[in-house]
Design a protein around this motif. Structure first.
Motif, mmCIF file in Angstrom:
data_model
loop_
_atom_site.group_PDB
_atom_site.id
_atom_site.type_symbol
_atom_site.label_atom_id
_atom_site.label_comp_id
_atom_site.label_asym_id
_atom_site.label_seq_id
_atom_site.Cartn_x
_atom_site.Cartn_y
_atom_site.Cartn_z
ATOM 1 N N SER A 71 0.829 -1.207 0.000
ATOM 2 C CA SER A 71 0.000 0.000 0.000
ATOM 3 C C SER A 71 0.863 1.256 0.000
ATOM 4 N N ASN A 72 1.902 1.265 0.825
ATOM 5 C CA ASN A 72 2.788 2.433 0.887
ATOM 6 C C ASN A 72 3.532 2.647 -0.431
ATOM 7 N N TRP A 73 3.826 1.564 -1.126
ATOM 8 C CA TRP A 73 4.549 1.651 -2.392
ATOM 9 C C TRP A 73 3.610 1.795 -3.587
ATOM 10 N N GLU A 74 2.308 1.966 -3.303
ATOM 11 C CA GLU A 74 1.279 2.276 -4.286
ATOM 12 C C GLU A 74 0.981 1.141 -5.277
ATOM 13 N N TYR A 75 1.289 -0.085 -4.888
ATOM 14 C CA TYR A 75 0.849 -1.222 -5.698
ATOM 15 C C TYR A 75 -0.640 -1.499 -5.455
ATOM 16 N N ILE A 76 -1.081 -1.216 -4.244
ATOM 17 C CA ILE A 76 -2.486 -1.379 -3.878
ATOM 18 C C ILE A 76 -2.882 -0.210 -2.986
ATOM 19 N N GLN A 77 -4.178 -0.119 -2.683
ATOM 20 C CA GLN A 77 -4.667 0.761 -1.623
ATOM 21 C C GLN A 77 -5.340 -0.126 -0.586
ATOM 22 N N TYR A 78 -4.854 -0.021 0.629
ATOM 23 C CA TYR A 78 -5.289 -0.891 1.719
ATOM 24 C C TYR A 78 -6.044 -0.045 2.743
ATOM 25 N N VAL A 79 -7.308 -0.410 2.965
ATOM 26 C CA VAL A 79 -8.148 0.329 3.912
ATOM 27 C C VAL A 79 -8.541 -0.615 5.049
ATOM 28 N N VAL A 89 -10.987 -3.417 3.032
ATOM 29 C CA VAL A 89 -11.147 -3.144 1.607
ATOM 30 C C VAL A 89 -9.764 -3.004 0.969
ATOM 31 N N VAL A 90 -9.596 -3.645 -0.168
ATOM 32 C CA VAL A 90 -8.344 -3.558 -0.924
ATOM 33 C C VAL A 90 -8.674 -3.110 -2.339
ATOM 34 N N GLN A 91 -7.888 -2.195 -2.842
ATOM 35 C CA GLN A 91 -7.994 -1.784 -4.234
ATOM 36 C C GLN A 91 -6.637 -1.969 -4.884
ATOM 37 N N VAL A 92 -6.603 -2.699 -5.982
ATOM 38 C CA VAL A 92 -5.354 -2.911 -6.714
ATOM 39 C C VAL A 92 -5.187 -1.765 -7.696
ATOM 40 N N SER A 93 -3.999 -1.172 -7.709
ATOM 41 C CA SER A 93 -3.740 -0.035 -8.594
ATOM 42 C C SER A 93 -3.790 -0.460 -10.048
ATOM 43 N N HIS A 94 -4.369 0.401 -10.885
ATOM 44 C CA HIS A 94 -4.381 0.156 -12.328
ATOM 45 C C HIS A 94 -3.031 0.588 -12.882
ATOM 46 N N THR A 97 -3.064 2.338 -18.089
ATOM 47 C CA THR A 97 -4.273 2.920 -18.642
ATOM 48 C C THR A 97 -3.930 3.536 -19.985
ATOM 49 N N SER A 98 -4.935 3.997 -20.669
ATOM 50 C CA SER A 98 -4.731 4.488 -22.028
ATOM 51 C C SER A 98 -3.826 5.714 -22.084
ATOM 52 N N ASN A 99 -3.868 6.560 -21.060
ATOM 53 C CA ASN A 99 -3.069 7.793 -21.078
ATOM 54 C C ASN A 99 -1.790 7.690 -20.262
ATOM 55 N N GLY A 100 -1.447 6.487 -19.798
ATOM 56 C CA GLY A 100 -0.192 6.303 -19.077
ATOM 57 C C GLY A 100 -0.250 6.701 -17.629
ATOM 58 N N THR A 101 -1.444 7.100 -17.104
ATOM 59 C CA THR A 101 -1.583 7.400 -15.686
ATOM 60 C C THR A 101 -2.627 6.478 -15.109
ATOM 61 N N GLU A 102 -2.929 6.638 -13.829
ATOM 62 C CA GLU A 102 -3.912 5.779 -13.199
ATOM 63 C C GLU A 102 -4.690 6.570 -12.166
ATOM 64 N N THR A 103 -5.893 6.173 -11.925
ATOM 65 C CA THR A 103 -6.699 6.835 -10.904
ATOM 66 C C THR A 103 -7.004 5.845 -9.807
ATOM 67 N N GLY A 104 -6.879 6.293 -8.583
ATOM 68 C CA GLY A 104 -7.146 5.422 -7.453
ATOM 69 C C GLY A 104 -8.569 5.597 -6.973
ATOM 70 N N GLN A 105 -8.802 5.210 -5.744
ATOM 71 C CA GLN A 105 -10.142 5.285 -5.175
ATOM 72 C C GLN A 105 -10.609 6.734 -5.117
ATOM 73 N N ALA A 106 -11.874 6.934 -5.443
ATOM 74 C CA ALA A 106 -12.493 8.265 -5.419
ATOM 75 C C ALA A 106 -11.802 9.227 -6.376
ATOM 76 N N GLY A 107 -11.221 8.688 -7.449
ATOM 77 C CA GLY A 107 -10.635 9.526 -8.485
ATOM 78 C C GLY A 107 -9.315 10.157 -8.112
ATOM 79 N N THR A 108 -8.635 9.654 -7.097
ATOM 80 C CA THR A 108 -7.352 10.212 -6.679
ATOM 81 C C THR A 108 -6.281 9.844 -7.693
ATOM 82 N N LEU A 109 -5.522 10.820 -8.160
ATOM 83 C CA LEU A 109 -4.483 10.555 -9.145
ATOM 84 C C LEU A 109 -3.290 9.878 -8.478
ATOM 85 N N MET A 110 -2.884 8.765 -9.034
ATOM 86 C CA MET A 110 -1.758 8.021 -8.495
ATOM 87 C C MET A 110 -0.496 8.413 -9.255
ATOM 88 N N ARG A 111 0.617 8.587 -8.568
ATOM 89 C CA ARG A 111 1.863 8.958 -9.206
ATOM 90 C C ARG A 111 2.689 7.704 -9.479
#
Length: 222
Positions: A71-79, A89-94, A97-111
């Motif tokens: 979670s800290n290394w942004e491979y997943i989001q761990y709640v 709740v676990v969310q696996v990072s995308h 994506t088509s534009n080379g970025t990814e969005t996390g839970q609630a539309g948060t931009l992941m770096r």
């Protein structure tokens, strides 16, 4: 969500991330499996017992340490939750994506950088190593072991190794050998042919052919 594209990107990330250990990778693949079962939803409820069993993690403390690292290394989001009535709740990072970025839970931009085409540097490097090892053996012992496995005479192994070492592991001294195992097989075929050829009688230059112990009948016409 493209299953294969995501895993290719994930393994590319694993290869370049020295922080990861085998436990991290095992846990990540298990979480990805359950994410797939939930049809790649933004988040899914994680059953710790099931995940630990599949990931082969023996202790709770190890599980919590590994999942927090991911979670800290942004491979997943761990709640996590402290409420026994609520599930974690676990969310696996995308990763791609088509534009080379990814969005996390609630539309948060992941770096996180997401390559569109995952480079096959590791695969290419492995192929080069295989080709190099096929072109010539590492040392004399490798040749001896190979000949022994084929039940060929060890002295032929030494002859083969010394011969091709002296000419730079090239056929005829010009063409680079692509597979020294095949060249060794040809060597043994030729060696067998030489052994099976009838030996020529060596005649001394001082031999007098008029002197013979064989009784001949010179009365017979030629």
């Amino acid at each position: 969500m493209n299953y294969i594209t995501h895993l290719n990107a994930a393994f590319h990330e694993f290869y370049g991330d020295d922080r990861l250990k085998t436990g991290h990778i095992s846990l990540y693949l298990t979480l990805f499996f359950y994410w797939n079962l939930h049809h790649f939803q933004d988040g899914f409820f994680a059953n710790r017992r099931e995940i630990m069993k599949m990931a082969k993690i023996g202790s709770k403390s190890t599980y919590h340490r590994l999942i927090k690292d991911l979670s800290n290394w942004e491979y997943i989001q761990y709640v996590p939750t402290q409420n026994p009535r609520l599930n974690t709740v676990v969310q696996v990072s995308h990763l791609c994506t088509s534009n080379g970025t990814e969005t996390g839970q609630a539309g948060t931009l992941m770096r996180r950088y997401c390559p569109k085409n995952v480079p096959l540097t590791l695969y290419t490097k492995h192929l080069k190593q295989l080709k190099h090892s096929a072109r010539k053996p590492k040392n004399e012992m490798e040749v001896i072991v190979f000949f022994k496995s084929k039940k060929w005479p060890p002295e032929e192994a030494l002859k083969f190794y010394n011969h091709y070492t002296s000419i730079g592991w090239k056929i005829g001294g010009k063409t680079q050998i692509e597979d020294w195992h095949a060249t060794a097989a040809n060597w043994m075929i030729k060696a067998k042919e030489i052994l099976e050829k009838p030996k020529l009688k060596i005649v001394s230059k001082n031999t007098d052919f008029l002197i013979t112990n064989e009784q001949k009948n010179y009365g017979q016409p030629l």
